[in-house]
Design an enzyme around this catalytic site. Structure first.
Site, short mmCIF file in Angstrom:
data_model
loop_
_atom_site.label_atom_id
_atom_site.label_comp_id
_atom_site.label_asym_id
_atom_site.label_seq_id
_atom_site.Cartn_x
_atom_site.Cartn_y
_atom_site.Cartn_z
N LYS A 47 0.83 -1.20 0.00
CA LYS A 47 0.00 0.00 0.00
C LYS A 47 0.87 1.26 0.00
CE LYS A 47 -4.06 1.49 2.76
NZ LYS A 47 -4.90 1.04 3.90
N SER A 59 -9.64 1.74 3.04
CA SER A 59 -8.70 2.55 2.29
C SER A 59 -7.78 1.76 1.38
CB SER A 59 -7.86 3.39 3.27
OG SER A 59 -7.07 2.56 4.11
N SER A 72 -10.26 -1.15 6.73
CA SER A 72 -9.58 -0.77 5.48
C SER A 72 -9.11 -1.92 4.62
CB SER A 72 -8.39 0.15 5.80
OG SER A 72 -8.83 1.44 6.13
#
Length: 525
Positions: free
Chosen positions: A105, A185, A209
């Site tokens: 990420k 996210s 997330s």
């Protein structure tokens, strides 16, 4: 000369440390196969890691860019793949992830790339490449993995929509209209996995997330036990909630990634200290649900608020578990998503402790200072440079710089509100543990989320979820695809949720459900 089928099978079994390996199917595209299938193809001489990595990078530049799923690509990927091919020729692969294309990420540090946090302002403030790897990235490299680069996310991994001010709104590959959110996210991480740009990706989870995009894109998402995976070298959020874990197309591939990144490290003072017993993949069995006892908390299945299609998908998932031999029964949990916050506060009051607060400003400020200190240079100056951009999302921090500066050097492990939160967590989890034992449960099951992906520009349905419940209690959770709707969109995931430390058992149960149901479907194109 390529090895025989028997020789390749023996090598694959040794590589994966499995007592029994089913000869994997041969996918037309190795990037959409399992990691075991990919390695089997390499062992048979059908392709090299370098060839597959080159294909993955091409796909990232084309479809990954179109879906706005990719933050940055690493120049080192092809070199890493070539080195893995050399190890294979010498018979010295480091393990099952050697040569496997993976992503991390955008909030992870990766040597040679800037850490953008998917924020246009942060990327402007810190444009230079960092010189270190986040600990999890380092562990993946040590396992021989090929790091393709970093995936797009919500700015600073703060929201659940996949909206980045740097790369734009990440698109859901199952939605031809381009309207529905992929969740967040860890949006880009889920999308690159679903579309076969990589086998797995590192994500983070403070309040859903990993699990939100897992459901909205129909992949496997895991939130491990809190503290199982140290978080050093990643832009921090809330130290008492933040949990890192894998997204993958299959439970087995998620287990392989978790196996590589889990385990204690002194740099994260909230990480678990017990060694991680590697080899979790060897525990995965197709019959793991046979005789398993699964608890169903009625409050965690808001049936009156769920659509008919969401209910159908969930009920079918439970039926699949029963068909695989599980006993699914009602569970009157001593703590639920509706009571967890009050119970934490009551426990603290009974101790005469300060109010528990997982979002304590002091803990977040110190974590941010330590993040920059790990990069070298003047950490305080870096915090001061970036604080306005960071605080625009994590507004728990004071607006006055002097007030922030006063918090930076207080170790988050000693933060009074955080310590009180951890004590309440331990007491509440002890009650849950007793209830599990009294009913002889192996896990709880419920919908990861009780609704499918809404439009990225719309408000979410006003339906309470269990996402924060898992983070507050630090429980491990594996979210597995449960099916698609009539519109072709992923309609729901089934979550297997257990007591802290039961990660291996949950992966085994989730794997058995996955083998029974087989609900993952590649997106169009």
């Amino acid at each position: 000369m390529a090895p025989s089928r028997r020789d390749a099978l023996a090598q694959l079994g040794a590589l994966l440390a499995l007592p029994l390996v089913r000869w994997p199917r041969l996918a037309t595209d190795p990037l959409t196969d399992t990691i075991a299938g990919f390695q089997a193809g390499r062992l048979r001489g059908e392709y090299t890691a370098e060839e597959v990595t080159r294909r993955a990078l091409e796909r990232c530049r084309e479809r990954g860019t179109a879906l706005r799923a990719v933050d940055l690509l690493a120049d080192s990927a092809l070199t890493e793949a070539t080195r893995s091919d050399g190890r294979l020729r010498r018979g010295g692969l480091r393990g099952p992830l050697d040569g496997v294309p993976l992503f991390a990420k955008s909030i992870y540090d990766m040597a040679g790339l800037p850490t953008t946090a998917s924020s246009a302002e942060w990327a402007r403030l810190f444009p230079g490449p960092v010189r270190r790897d986040a600990l999890e990235v380092q562990r993946l490299r040590e396992a021989g993995a090929v790091l393709l680069g970093k995936t797009a996310a919500d700015d600073f991994a703060y929201r659940g929509n996949g909206t980045s001010s740097l790369t734009g709104q990440v698109l859901n590959p199952y939605d031809p209209s381009g309207v529905r959110t992929p969740g967040g996210s860890s949006a880009g991480a889920a999308v690159v996995v679903a579309t076969g740009m990589a086998f797995a990706a590192l994500g983070t989870d403070d309040g859903g997330s990993n699990r939100i995009p897992a459901q909205f894109t129909g992949v496997v998402g895991m939130k491990p036990t809190f503290g199982l995976v140290p978080r050093t070298g990643v832009i921090p959020t809330w130290p008492y909630l933040d949990t890192h874990g894998p997204l993958a197309r299959t439970v087995a591939d998620a287990a392989l990634m978790l196996d590589a990144i889990a385990g204690p490290h002194a740099s994260d003072g909230l990480a678990m200290r017990a060694p991680w017993p590697r080899g979790v993949l060897a525990r995965l069995r197709d019959d793991a649900l046979a005789g398993a006892r699964l608890g169903l908390v009625a409050l965690h299945v808001p049936r009156t608020q769920m659509s008919a299609e969401s209910l159908t998908v969930f009920d079918r998932a439970i039926a699949d578990c029963v068909a695989a031999g599980a006993v699914v029964e009602s569970f009157d949990a001593p703590v639920t998503r509706a009571t967890v916050r009050a119970q934490f506060a009551e426990a603290a009051a009974a101790r005469g402790d300060v109010a528990p607060d997982p979002n304590s400003p002091a803990a977040t400020a110190n974590a941010l200072q330590r993040y920059f200190a790990g990069q070298g240079g003047d950490a305080v100056a870096h915090v001061q440079r970036g604080i306005a951009a960071y605080r625009a999302f994590y507004d728990v921090l004071p607006s006055d710089w002097e007030a922030v500066a006063a918090l930076l050097r207080r170790p988050y492990e000693q933060d009074a509100a955080g310590v009180s939160f951890a004590r309440s967590r331990a007491e509440t989890v002890a009650q849950l543990t007793n209830a599990f034992r009294a009913q002889r449960l192996d896990a709880m099951v419920y919908p990861t989320m009780p609704f499918p992906a809404p439009a990225a520009t719309s408000s979410w349905p006003d339906v309470r979820t269990t996402l924060g419940y898992g983070n507050w209690l630090g429980l491990p959770e594996v979210s597995v695809p449960a099916g698609h709707g009539t519109d072709g969109m992923p309609a729901g995931n089934l979550s297997f949720v257990g007591l802290p430390g039961s990660d291996g058992q949950l992966l085994a149960l989730a794997h058995a459900y996955e083998r029974q149901s087989q609900r993952f479907v590649l997106p169009p194109g």
